[in-house]
Design an enzyme around this catalytic site. Structure first.
Site, PDB file in Angstrom:
ATOM      1  N   GLY A 277       0.846  -1.185   0.000  1.00 60.48           N
ATOM      2  CA  GLY A 277       0.000   0.000   0.000  1.00 60.48           C
ATOM      3  C   GLY A 277       0.878   1.230   0.000  1.00 60.48           C
ATOM      4  O   GLY A 277       1.043   1.919  -0.995  1.00 60.48           O
ATOM      5  N   ARG A 278       1.522   1.458   1.148  1.00 66.12           N
ATOM      6  CA  ARG A 278       2.330   2.664   1.350  1.00 66.12           C
ATOM      7  C   ARG A 278       3.382   2.855   0.253  1.00 66.12           C
ATOM      8  O   ARG A 278       3.586   3.958  -0.218  1.00 66.12           O
ATOM      9  CB  ARG A 278       3.035   2.550   2.709  1.00 66.12           C
ATOM     10  N   ARG A 314      -1.057  11.149  11.047  1.00 65.38           N
ATOM     11  CA  ARG A 314       0.120  10.329  11.353  1.00 65.38           C
ATOM     12  C   ARG A 314       1.089  10.962  12.369  1.00 65.38           C
ATOM     13  O   ARG A 314       1.547  10.268  13.275  1.00 65.38           O
ATOM     14  CB  ARG A 314       0.872   9.937  10.075  1.00 65.38           C
ATOM     15  N   CYS A 346      -7.824  22.384  18.384  1.00 66.70           N
ATOM     16  CA  CYS A 346      -7.622  22.784  19.784  1.00 66.70           C
ATOM     17  C   CYS A 346      -7.013  21.684  20.638  1.00 66.70           C
ATOM     18  O   CYS A 346      -7.629  21.216  21.603  1.00 66.70           O
ATOM     19  CB  CYS A 346      -8.949  23.236  20.354  1.00 66.70           C
ATOM     20  N   GLU A 347      -5.851  21.225  20.250  1.00 67.47           N
ATOM     21  CA  GLU A 347      -5.097  20.255  21.045  1.00 67.47           C
ATOM     22  C   GLU A 347      -3.622  20.508  20.788  1.00 67.47           C
ATOM     23  O   GLU A 347      -3.236  20.737  19.639  1.00 67.47           O
ATOM     24  CB  GLU A 347      -5.361  18.814  20.585  1.00 67.47           C
ATOM     25  N   TYR A 375      -2.157   6.567   3.913  1.00 72.64           N
ATOM     26  CA  TYR A 375      -2.646   6.750   5.291  1.00 72.64           C
ATOM     27  C   TYR A 375      -2.770   8.234   5.633  1.00 72.64           C
ATOM     28  O   TYR A 375      -2.557   8.637   6.775  1.00 72.64           O
ATOM     29  CB  TYR A 375      -1.748   6.002   6.292  1.00 72.64           C
TER      30      TYR A 375
HETATM   31  N1  LLP Z   1      -1.834  -6.154   4.173  1.00 79.26           N
HETATM   32  C1  LLP Z   1      -2.318  -6.155   5.411  1.00 79.26           C
HETATM   33  C2  LLP Z   1      -2.976  -7.340   5.923  1.00 79.26           C
HETATM   34  C3  LLP Z   1      -2.189  -5.002   6.218  1.00 79.26           C
HETATM   35  O1  LLP Z   1      -2.671  -5.010   7.453  1.00 79.26           O
HETATM   36  C4  LLP Z   1      -1.538  -3.854   5.703  1.00 79.26           C
HETATM   37  C5  LLP Z   1      -1.390  -2.637   6.501  1.00 79.26           C
HETATM   38  C6  LLP Z   1      -1.061  -3.915   4.376  1.00 79.26           C
HETATM   39  C7  LLP Z   1      -1.213  -5.082   3.643  1.00 79.26           C
HETATM   40  C8  LLP Z   1      -0.385  -2.737   3.726  1.00 79.26           C
HETATM   41  O2  LLP Z   1       0.768  -2.375   4.348  1.00 79.26           O
HETATM   42  P1  LLP Z   1       1.721  -1.264   3.674  1.00 79.26           P
HETATM   43  O3  LLP Z   1       2.330  -1.864   2.423  1.00 79.26           O
HETATM   44  O4  LLP Z   1       0.877  -0.101   3.351  1.00 79.26           O
HETATM   45  O5  LLP Z   1       2.714  -0.972   4.695  1.00 79.26           O
HETATM   46  N2  LLP Z   1      -1.898   3.778   9.481  1.00 79.26           N
HETATM   47  C9  LLP Z   1      -0.534   3.300   9.591  1.00 79.26           C
HETATM   48  C10 LLP Z   1      -0.292   2.056   8.764  1.00 79.26           C
HETATM   49  C11 LLP Z   1      -1.207   0.904   9.090  1.00 79.26           C
HETATM   50  C12 LLP Z   1      -0.941  -0.319   8.264  1.00 79.26           C
HETATM   51  C13 LLP Z   1      -1.966  -1.364   8.502  1.00 79.26           C
HETATM   52  N3  LLP Z   1      -1.859  -2.525   7.690  1.00 79.26           N
HETATM   53  C14 LLP Z   1       0.431   4.428   9.223  1.00 79.26           C
HETATM   54  O6  LLP Z   1      -0.045   5.526   8.904  1.00 79.26           O
HETATM   55  O7  LLP Z   1       1.634   4.247   9.257  1.00 79.26           O
END
Ligand code: LLP
Length: 421
Positions: A277-278, A314, A346-347, A375
């Protein structure tokens, strides 16, 4: 590499000056680069081109329909974790056979929705979920493909809130117990065991935890095959990190990650799925914001900007760093001074960065938070009744608003005052 660069002294997204977007759409606003998204997706495909594979974009990182459509048009599959994400993937034109359903708490109605709409596989996270899915599938006269998410008890060496592969985390089934769970899965009606799933965490900057986890998956594949299971697919999760700071060592590249996969499981003849994803969308987006006030405090100066923690959570949630840059390029040798960059919420937690070195800035100037495509918008809220932050997609020299900023009227229309009040 991304497509946010200075040209003629102005930060651009591809060939569009960010100042033009700010003038036409207003700020705060997320801006994505289509060329960057496409490029990053291509790098993962290339990293796995030695085998049958499907790159399933993790919808949770950025679920805007236009972003998903762009990914789908490149042939991406999708990794979804809710009925809403499933609906988005379908609406973006992704066929059910390219959607995997992950998540630790799928409800029966979400599972029904996916069976009705078509699904490549469910990634099962617990025995009760597996039994519920079996009963549902039988009641629908369906047989659904499943992989079981195993928890390999590996330290992903990332932020504790986004590490998922240790035994104390809520995710998956302990790998030591997995043969027993696979035996039950194979015996349950309505389920067809097709593979193994693993995901150890997010923003991984070291490949060793992957090596450790995938070695365990390889051993498990052999053991399960010996037990008589037909393991044909491995879903190896997501998590490859991105550089959040321009000035430090970049995390490993997708091609290196692909080699780790090949070394660990390449001889098993399985189709490989990954769920990045990221890494695809993170550096394909910036959050564009305007300075409201420059406030001189005691011993520090505050840059009060019109983006806030509700738009980009984040930093407040994980202490995460996003490079902050002026949209008008600083003159060579310009003097820098430190600012605490804060939002209007306001935090005190609504602080993006302390002591950021920036050239002289004035009210009305534009700044950009880099690496905000993943994200970012998906975690935004309307806290403080601030309108949900809009999104823009740039391609070459044109751009489109892909989520408009809601009006106050639209925001208020979602509430209802009961007639007895
Ligand atoms: N697959 C599963 C089962 C996951 O739980 C996740 C992310 C991904 C794939 C994708 O991971 P990536 O390639 O994006 O790292 N909100 C947090 C990140 C939470 C990730 C949750 N799971 C942040 O802003 O860093």
């Amino acid at each position: 590499m991304d497509h946010f660069n200075y040209k003629d002294g102005q930060l651009h997204a591809e060939d569009v000056p960010l100042s033009r977007i700010a003038a036409e759409v207003g700020t705060p606003v997320y801006v994505y680069s289509a060329a960057t998204l496409t490029r990053h997706f291509g790098l993962f495909r290339q990293a796995l081109d030695w085998t049958d594979h499907l790159v399933c974009f993790a919808v949770k990182a950025n679920s805007n329909l236009a972003v998903l459509k762009l990914m789908a048009d490149q042939g991406a599959g999708m990794d979804v974790v809710s009925g809403g994400e499933y609906a988005r993937a379908k609406a973006a034109g992704v066929p059910g056979e390219r959607i995997v359903f992950s998540g630790v708490g799928k409800t029966v109605s979400e599972m029904r929705q996916a069976i009705e709409g078509g699904i490549r596989q469910f990634n099962i996270e617990s025995e009760p979920e597996m039994r519920a899915l079996s009963a549902l599938a039988v009641s629908m006269g369906a047989e659904v493909p499943v992989a079981i998410r195993v928890n390999p008890d590996v330290d992903a060496k990332t932020h504790e809130k986004i590490a998922t592969g240790k035994s104390e985390n809520k995710f998956g089934i302990p790998i030591a117990k997995s043969r027993q769970v696979y035996a039950e899965a194979a015996a349950l009606p309505g389920l067809k065991v097709v593979g193994i799933d693993v995901h150890i965490g997010s923003q991984l900057t070291d490949l060793d935890p992957y090596r450790a986890a995938y070695a365990k998956v390889a051993d498990l594949t052999r053991a399960l095959r010996a037990d008589g299971h037909d393991i044909t697919r491995l879903d190896l999760g997501g998590g490859l990190g991105i550089p959040y700071r321009r000035d430090n060592n970049a995390p490993p590249l997708p091609i290196e990650y692909g080699q780790v996969i090949r070394d660990a499981v390449g001889d098993l003849g399985c189709e490989i799925e990954i769920e990045p994803g990221r890494n695809i969308v993170g550096n394909a987006g910036v959050l564009l914001s305007s300075v409201i006030y420059v406030k001189e405090g005691e011993g520090r100066d505050f840059l009060i900007v019109d983006a806030a923690m509700n738009d980009l959570l984040r930093p407040a949630m994980y202490g995460a760093h996003h490079d902050i840059v002026p949209v008008r390029e600083a003159a060579l040798g310009a003097e820098l001074r430190p600012f605490d960059v804060v939002g209007p919420v306001c935090e005190s937690g609504d602080t993006f960065q302390k002591g950021t070195q920036l050239p002289s800035v004035a009210a009305g100037d534009l700044i950009a938070f880099r690496s905000a495509g993943a994200y970012g918008a998906v975690m935004a809220s309307e806290y403080n009744s601030r309108p949900l932050v809009p999104e823009v997609l740039v391609s070459g020299d044109h751009f489109a608003v892909i989520r408009a900023r809601p009006t106050f009227e639209e925001m208020l229309s979602r509430d209802t005052i009961p007639e007895w009040l």
